[in-house]
Write an enzyme that holds these catalytic residues in place. Structure first.
Site, PDB file in Angstrom:
ATOM      1  N   ASP A  80       0.868  -1.186   0.000  1.00  0.00           N
ATOM      2  CA  ASP A  80       0.000   0.000   0.000  1.00  0.00           C
ATOM      3  C   ASP A  80       0.901   1.230   0.000  1.00  0.00           C
ATOM      4  O   ASP A  80       2.094   1.151   0.278  1.00  0.00           O
ATOM      5  CB  ASP A  80      -0.887   0.003   1.263  1.00  0.00           C
TER       6      ASP A  80
ATOM      7  N   ASP B  65       3.723   1.757  -4.472  1.00  0.00           N
ATOM      8  CA  ASP B  65       2.787   2.480  -5.335  1.00  0.00           C
ATOM      9  C   ASP B  65       2.501   1.562  -6.522  1.00  0.00           C
ATOM     10  O   ASP B  65       3.379   1.344  -7.364  1.00  0.00           O
ATOM     11  CB  ASP B  65       3.416   3.801  -5.790  1.00  0.00           C
ATOM     12  N   VAL B  66       1.286   1.034  -6.591  1.00  0.00           N
ATOM     13  CA  VAL B  66       0.995   0.012  -7.616  1.00  0.00           C
ATOM     14  C   VAL B  66       1.045   0.563  -9.039  1.00  0.00           C
ATOM     15  O   VAL B  66       1.028  -0.207  -9.997  1.00  0.00           O
ATOM     16  CB  VAL B  66      -0.373  -0.683  -7.379  1.00  0.00           C
TER      17      VAL B  66
ATOM     18  N   ASN C 218      -6.055  -5.404  -5.127  1.00  0.00           N
ATOM     19  CA  ASN C 218      -7.224  -4.797  -4.499  1.00  0.00           C
ATOM     20  C   ASN C 218      -7.122  -3.279  -4.320  1.00  0.00           C
ATOM     21  O   ASN C 218      -8.145  -2.617  -4.113  1.00  0.00           O
ATOM     22  CB  ASN C 218      -7.411  -5.495  -3.140  1.00  0.00           C
TER      23      ASN C 218
ATOM     24  N   TYR D  61     -14.583   5.354 -12.956  1.00  0.00           N
ATOM     25  CA  TYR D  61     -14.442   4.230 -12.012  1.00  0.00           C
ATOM     26  C   TYR D  61     -15.208   3.017 -12.536  1.00  0.00           C
ATOM     27  O   TYR D  61     -14.691   1.896 -12.543  1.00  0.00           O
ATOM     28  CB  TYR D  61     -14.976   4.673 -10.645  1.00  0.00           C
TER      29      TYR D  61
ATOM     30  N   LYS E  99     -13.596  -0.613 -13.486  1.00  0.00           N
ATOM     31  CA  LYS E  99     -14.004  -1.857 -12.824  1.00  0.00           C
ATOM     32  C   LYS E  99     -14.601  -2.849 -13.828  1.00  0.00           C
ATOM     33  O   LYS E  99     -14.416  -4.057 -13.685  1.00  0.00           O
ATOM     34  CB  LYS E  99     -14.983  -1.538 -11.694  1.00  0.00           C
TER      35      LYS E  99
ATOM     36  N   THR F  51     -15.965   1.078   4.403  1.00  0.00           N
ATOM     37  CA  THR F  51     -14.506   1.271   4.425  1.00  0.00           C
ATOM     38  C   THR F  51     -14.213   2.765   4.242  1.00  0.00           C
ATOM     39  O   THR F  51     -15.108   3.535   3.853  1.00  0.00           O
ATOM     40  CB  THR F  51     -13.789   0.513   3.269  1.00  0.00           C
TER      41      THR F  51
END
Ligand code: NAD
Length: 246
Positions: A37, A63-64, A90, A156, A160, A191
């Site tokens: 993360d 950092d993905v 995720n 978004y 997805k 969350t």
């Protein structure tokens, strides 16, 4: 796949669904969990919970969106444990205010980069590793927002939907290389991301929705991810975790 004694990588592990899943993997007997993360303080918190649940936790600030960071994450997992059996891609963000079509273009690009491109690139690295090491399981976080039109955050929703189709497209890897790639589609889940949707507070549109549906807990999604990992028949599939009516 039985989770006992396996090694997992979880991205977006500092909070929410990633944290709950990392802990549940440990509770199910995972040997080690690499926690990735941007949020280093959050990673330390997750690491404590994973350790308490019985697995070795390796916080890996990542950092993905950066290829070198993803490569380092996989290297750290392999060097520490000598195996990588499970990858849960995720990490994710929402566009936040202002709603589409007024979203800043830089934000649109970042949403696509984190929510879709990074999932594909991380999966590629996982597949290349698992192909040479006897197979594995990859689970990618999509959203019910990737199944239903969603104008306020169309970027978004598009990202997805892309995660769902990418995961479906990888279905043949089960027969080719013993690698099962699947997606999970959470409904509205309690969350920190919900507050980011409204730019630091719950968005106005969420209140009326929550009058009619039960909000999911991160553990509900973690349970679905564990189910996908354990079900050896699932490949190129997606699981929807729906909100139940009140
Ligand atoms: N909460 C919901 O209602 C809901 C519904 C459907 C799908 N999802 C998806 O679930 C996933 C997890 O989100 P969550 O709800 O737990 O929210 P969250 O905000 O608690 O977790 C997302 C995590 O991703 C991390 N992250 C963001 N950008 C990153 C980057 N570039 N590199 C590494 N890490 C990064 C954040 O620091 C955060 O810890 C996301 O992909 C989200 O889109 C959430």
């Amino acid at each position: 796949m039985k989770i006992r004694d396996k090694v997992a990588i979880v991205t977006g592990a500092a909070a929410g669904i990633g944290r709950a899943t990392a802990v549940m993997l440990a509770e199910n007997g995972a040997r080690g969990v690499v926690l990735a993360d941007l949020d280093e303080a959050g990673l330390q918190g997750t690491a404590k919970l994973v350790t308490a649940a019985g697995a070795e936790a390796i916080p890996a600030p990542t950092d993905v969106t950066r290829l070198d960071a993803l490569q380092q994450m996989y290297r750290a997992a392999d060097e520490t444990f000598g195996q990588i059996d499970i990858v849960f891609n995720n990490a994710g963000i929402v566009s936040g205010p202002p709603p589409f079509p007024d979203t800043d273009v830089a934000r649109v690009k970042l949403v696509l980069e984190i929510d879709l491109t990074s999932v594909i690139v991380s999966s590629q690295l996982a597949i290349q590793y698992m192909r040479d090491h006897g197979g594995g399981v990859i689970v990618n976080t999509a959203s019910t927002g990737g199944l239903n039109p969603y104008l306020a955050d169309a970027p978004y929703a598009a990202a997805k939907a892309g995660v769902i189709m990418f995961s479906r497209s990888c279905g043949d890897l089960k027969d080719q290389a013993g690698i099962r790639v699947n997606a999970v589609c959470p409904g509205v889940t309690e969350t920190p991301i919900l507050d980011k949707t409204g730019g630091g507070q719950r968005p106005d549109w969420l209140g009326p929705i929550l009058e009619h549906i039960q909000i999911l807990a991160p553990q509900d999604i973690a349970r679905a991810v564990v189910g996908v990992i354990e079900d050896d028949n699932m490949a190129g599939d997606y699981v929807v975790v729906q909100n139940q009516p009140k």
